[in-house]
Every structure is written in C-alpha cells, then in structure tokens.
Design a protein around this motif. Structure first.
Motif, short mmCIF file in Angstrom:
data_model
loop_
_atom_site.label_atom_id
_atom_site.label_comp_id
_atom_site.label_asym_id
_atom_site.label_seq_id
_atom_site.Cartn_x
_atom_site.Cartn_y
_atom_site.Cartn_z
N VAL A 1 0.86 -1.18 0.00
CA VAL A 1 0.00 0.00 0.00
C VAL A 1 0.90 1.24 0.00
O VAL A 1 1.76 1.38 0.87
CB VAL A 1 -0.94 0.03 1.23
N THR A 2 0.72 2.08 -1.00
CA THR A 2 1.43 3.36 -1.02
C THR A 2 0.40 4.47 -1.15
O THR A 2 -0.77 4.21 -1.45
CB THR A 2 2.40 3.47 -2.21
N ARG A 3 0.82 5.70 -0.88
CA ARG A 3 -0.11 6.83 -0.98
C ARG A 3 0.53 7.96 -1.80
O ARG A 3 1.11 8.87 -1.25
CB ARG A 3 -0.49 7.34 0.41
N PRO A 4 0.44 7.83 -3.14
CA PRO A 4 0.93 8.95 -3.93
C PRO A 4 0.03 10.16 -3.64
O PRO A 4 -1.16 10.10 -3.91
CB PRO A 4 0.78 8.49 -5.38
N ARG A 5 0.58 11.17 -3.05
CA ARG A 5 -0.18 12.33 -2.57
C ARG A 5 -1.26 11.92 -1.54
O ARG A 5 -0.91 11.60 -0.43
CB ARG A 5 -0.77 13.12 -3.73
N PHE A 6 -2.53 11.82 -1.91
CA PHE A 6 -3.57 11.64 -0.88
C PHE A 6 -4.34 10.32 -0.94
O PHE A 6 -5.03 9.98 0.01
CB PHE A 6 -4.58 12.79 -0.96
N ALA B 1 6.89 6.33 -2.23
CA ALA B 1 7.05 5.60 -0.97
C ALA B 1 8.43 5.76 -0.34
O ALA B 1 8.61 5.45 0.83
CB ALA B 1 6.76 4.12 -1.19
N ILE B 2 9.42 6.22 -1.12
CA ILE B 2 10.78 6.35 -0.57
C ILE B 2 11.00 7.80 -0.18
O ILE B 2 10.87 8.70 -1.00
CB ILE B 2 11.84 5.89 -1.58
N THR B 3 11.30 8.02 1.08
CA THR B 3 11.42 9.41 1.57
C THR B 3 12.85 9.78 1.92
O THR B 3 13.12 10.92 2.26
CB THR B 3 10.52 9.62 2.81
#
Lengths: 286, 248
Positions: free
Chosen positions: B186-191, B240-242
């Motif tokens: 599960v990723t959250r590109p923006r919102f 997902a990579i910060t």
C-alpha cells in the motif's frame, strides 16, 4: 513579530456557517454563497496527515473555522482522557480556530467511547464535576470554550436544578461561553414537555458565542407522546426557524451554523438553509 | 436515586439488560423506549463507522450479515478512543474467531488490507525523494545504502489472493480472483492510498528494509526470483521512498 497570516480569523462573524463535509470541498471554494464560515468535528482531524489535514489547512486560510469537539466527555464521571485532551490541544495550537466548542454530555466511561452524546443529571455533584472538567480543558487548550446545550430524550429522577440554572452556574464558575443549539432546545422541550420559547427567554444569551440549527426526526414514546430525535439528517423544520428568529430578536445576530451530518445533501440544498438563516439575521439586525 | 454511568453504559451495550432505574419520562414513569434512543444511536453510529472502515468485507458478506456481525463486534469491542478513524483495530482478529465467518479464510486478510488503506489515508505526510537520487548512485554505494519508507506505506502478506479479492470488489470488470498467496504493497501517492501486488520476495525485502537493513542485506533476505528494479519502480511511483542514507 506579529504575523497576520498566521492567525487570519480571530472570531466567527455573526453570519451563517455550515458543518464542513469533504464532498463539498470544491463547491465551497468555487462559490460559498451565504456561507461565511465552517465548522469541523475535532476528532475527524486528529489523524497524522493526508487529505483531511491538507484540505483543512487550505480552507482555514480562506474561512474562519470553528472546532467542535464531540469526544471529550465533559459530563463523564471518569477523569478526562488526557491523551484526547493532548490531541485537542495540538489541533487548536496549529489551526488557531476562530472558535472552540464542546458538549454538555458524556460519551466515555470505563475507557469505552460510545460515540454518542449521553445525558447527565443536573445536581450539585455533577455541576462540580463539569466545572472541574471545563477548567481543565480551558487550561489545557489555553482559550475559552463554548459549551453546547444537549438534546435529551429522558430525564433523571435525581435532577435537582433546571438545565438553564445548571448552564448559568457553569458559565459563572468557569468563564466559558455557550453554544445555543436551537434545534436541541426544540427537541428537548418537546421530549420533556416544556415550553421552548420560555427556555430561550430564560437563556443567558449574553454568553452565547454561536448558534446551531439542524434537522430532527419524529417518533413517539411508549405512551404515544411525541419523541423527537436529533438526527442532523434533514432540513430544519419551520417551528425551529420560528424559534431561531425569536432567539435572534432576543440575543441579536450571532454566528449561526447549519448542521447536516447524516444523509448529507448536495451543496445547493445545504447552502439554501444557510441562505434562510442569512435572511433572518439580516432582517432582524436591520 | 442516582443512576451511575457504569449502569448506563452496561445497559447501552447490552439490550437484554433492563433500563437503569432513575431514568424517567416527564410524568416520572420509567424511560422505556426513550432509553432505547440512546441504545440505538450508539449501535447505529458504531455500525456505520465499521461500514466506512470495511466496505469490501461488507460487500463480501452482504449488508444484512455485516450489520448483524457489527452488532456483535461493537458490544465485544466498544471503541477505546474517540477517534472513529481508528475504530475496528480488532475486527480482522474477530473475523478469525467469530463462528459464522471462521470458515471464510480470506476475510480477515481482506479486512487487514482495508485497515492498512485507512491507516495510510491518515498517515503523516512525507516528501518522496526524486527517482534520480537512486538512479544516480553507483551500484556499490546503492547496495550499501538504506532507504526510508513513508509513514503511509504498508505491506500485507496473505496466503489468500487478497489483492485480487479487493480489486474484484472495488473495480468494475476486474478479473476473477485465482487461488494463490498474495503480498500487497500500500502506497499513498499524494492523498489516495493504492494497493499493488508485490512480486516474489518483495515482502521479505521490505521487511528487511523496515528493520533498517541495507539494500544488499534486504536483497539477501528476498532470495531468488526477486526483481529489485520492479520493486523500486513500484516504490518510486507510489512516492514511498522518503530518504536514502549511506554509511552506518
């Protein structure tokens, strides 16, 4: 240094506002019509981030925002949940809302949160408790709060003072203000078989910082007496509009919120309710 | 006669209990149905909170069944905080032991995926790195580096086809689920959180990354058949990579 952009709205205007629903985000930004301010339920904005917080930040730069808590359980026998109080303090600290309010009710007991505004008896003992809790809340968030009169469906045999005596004593002892929910007055007066106009006439209106209007459902009790349910799921009925006009005549114009939390309508329908409040506010203050 | 909140709470949560004494109507008669309004408000609002949190589970078991099941769950597990966005943390485990759903093996993992999507939605914001930051690193330095994942990233591992089940119940025309184990990212590109199917070894790789392993160590954990390029592509696309850190 004074940073004006950091705190754009110091108070709510004496104008209509609505309870903010995310599905109305674009409509509000495109044309808010008669709606001059927004109210949010504090608990929906206690997440760590994402869209809810981003939308709220954006709206708060454009509209005065009222933070309305539904989970503090000020009327609870148990001590206030300090984790929840800390979350509230955090929200109020970054958002710097134009107003903050909570309910004369309880919802948490034995660490169970029941997600409803439950009633309390009005006694010297419960008064002391509510006063203690409000003192604690106001000290924690560092500002004055408004306390909302409840809608009630039953009474307590142990009650020893009227709701207005109870609320007036709270105001005198804590310095908090009041949120007068006119629909709740109508619902409770019908359910308790008392006169809603007398309630408004006796209400300490000088301390009212905000008014709520909302829709209710009709039912009846075991003996066939009318039993109104505070559902926030439909348009405000005419007798409540009449009672509202009477309230404004007595109190003068006040920030007035349209509450519609269930079966949320399209923006035009919600805005038309705000427009109706606008006409009453304008007519009476003219 | 005083009516304590302990008795009030018990009677709210257990419809078989009598209305506590001391609760009356305007004539002083027992409150009866008036108390039932509060009982109903509590049950309805908590059921709605569960319906909001677990729409796919609801679709899989049907509205009527879900409502009845929610009624049992909310009495066993009333919320422990006023944050309805977190309500239902015990729901996946409940589905494993609730007799009528015990035999539906995949249901708890579908609930876990829905829960991950919800947590992702409310997770803290974080700025993703630019893809070049990874691509520009020479391979030996990349392998010795550690990557940080956004708070909105979640991994669900299941012996059931949870991703396919989720898709089949949320996207029109999605293929019919085939019986196989599936791991989901599960990723959250923006919102907007979005679930994606993970390839072989990817969940092991991400578990090693979560434990602060280097890419090289994570690669060892992932084993044969793992496609690093494909996973990094998924992570970068999902924002997902910060962060990347080299050394220590």
């Amino acid at each position: 240094m004074l940073d004006a952009t950091n705190r754009p709205f110091e108070s709510l205007p004496n104008r209509p506002g609505v309870g903010y629903k995310p599905q109305h985000y674009s409509d509000i930004l495109a044309n808010s019509g008669s709606v001059d301010w927004l109210e949010i339920h504090a608990e929906n904005y206690m997440g760590d981030g994402g869209r809810p917080i981003a939308q709220l930040r954006h709206l708060a730069e454009r509209f005065p925002v009222s933070v309305h808590g539904v989970g503090l359980s000020i009327g609870g026998e148990a001590p206030l949940d300090t984790d929840h109080l800390a979350r509230l303090k955090h929200l109020i600290a970054w958002l710097k809302p134009a107003s903050f309010s909570e309910h004369l009710a309880w919802s948490t007991h034995d660490s169970h949160f029941l997600n409803d505004l439950l009633p309390l008896p009005y006694t010297a003992q419960t008064l002391d408790r509510v006063v203690r809790h409000i003192d604690q809340v106001q000290a924690a968030v560092g500002r004055r709060m408004l306390l909302e009169n409840p809608s009630t469906y039953l009474a307590f045999a142990e009650t020893e003072m009227s709701e207005i005596e109870f609320l007036s004593a709270i105001v005198a002892r804590t310095g908090c203000g009041l949120l007068l929910d006119v629909n709740n007055v109508f619902v409770s007066a019908t359910n308790q078989q008392t006169d809603p106009v007398s309630y408004i006439n006796d209400f300490p209106v000088d301390h009212v910082g905000e008014i709520h209007l909302g829709g209710h459902d009709e039912d009846s009790d075991d003996h066939g007496a009318p039993l109104l349910i505070d559902s926030h799921g439909r348009e405000i009925v005419d007798p409540v509009w009449t009672l509202y006009a009477h309230t404004i005549e007595r109190a003068g114009p006040r920030p007035t919120l349209i509450e519609w939390d269930n079966d949320v309508p399209d923006w035009a329908t919600l805005e038309s309710q705000a427009a109706r409040a606008d006409r009453i506010l304008t007519k009476i203050s003219a | 006669m005083t009516t304590g909140q302990t008795d009030f709470t018990r009677a709210i949560l257990d419809p078989d209990l009598a209305v506590p004494p001391g609760l009356i109507d305007p004539q002083g008669r027992p409150a009866g149905k008036r108390f039932a309004v509060y009982r109903n408000n509590v049950a309805v609002s908590l059921t709605e909170a569960l319906e909001t949190a677990f729409p796919v589970v609801r679709k899989l078991v049907g509205d009527e069944f879900f409502k009845a099941m929610a009624g049992v769950f909310l009495r066993q597990h009333p919320p422990v905080s006023a944050l309805m966005m977190h309500y239902g943390a015990e729901f996946p485990d409940f589905l494993e032991t609730f007799p009528p759903t015990q035999s539906i093996g995949y249901l708890p993992d579908v609930a876990r995926l829905e829960q991950a999507l919800r947590r992702s939605y409310h997770a803290a914001d974080a700025s993703p790195i630019a893809p070049e930051a990874l691509q520009d690193l020479p391979p030996d330095r990349l392998m010795a580096a550690r990557i940080e994942l956004a708070p909105a990233v979640f991994v669900i591992r299941s012996p059931w086809p949870v991703h396919a089940l989720w898709l089949a119940n949320t996207v029109d025309g999605a293929p019919k689920p085939q019986m196989r184990p599936e791991d989901v990212l599960v990723t959250r590109p923006r919102f907007d959180p979005s679930p994606a199917l993970l390839g072989p070894g990817a969940a092991d790789f991400l578990a090693a990354i979560e434990k602060r392993g280097t890419l090289s160590e994570a690669l060892d954990a992932a084993g044969d058949g793992f496609d690093l390029g494909a996973l990094l592509g998924q992570l970068l696309a999902g924002g997902a990579i910060t962060g990347i850190s080299e050394g220590t």
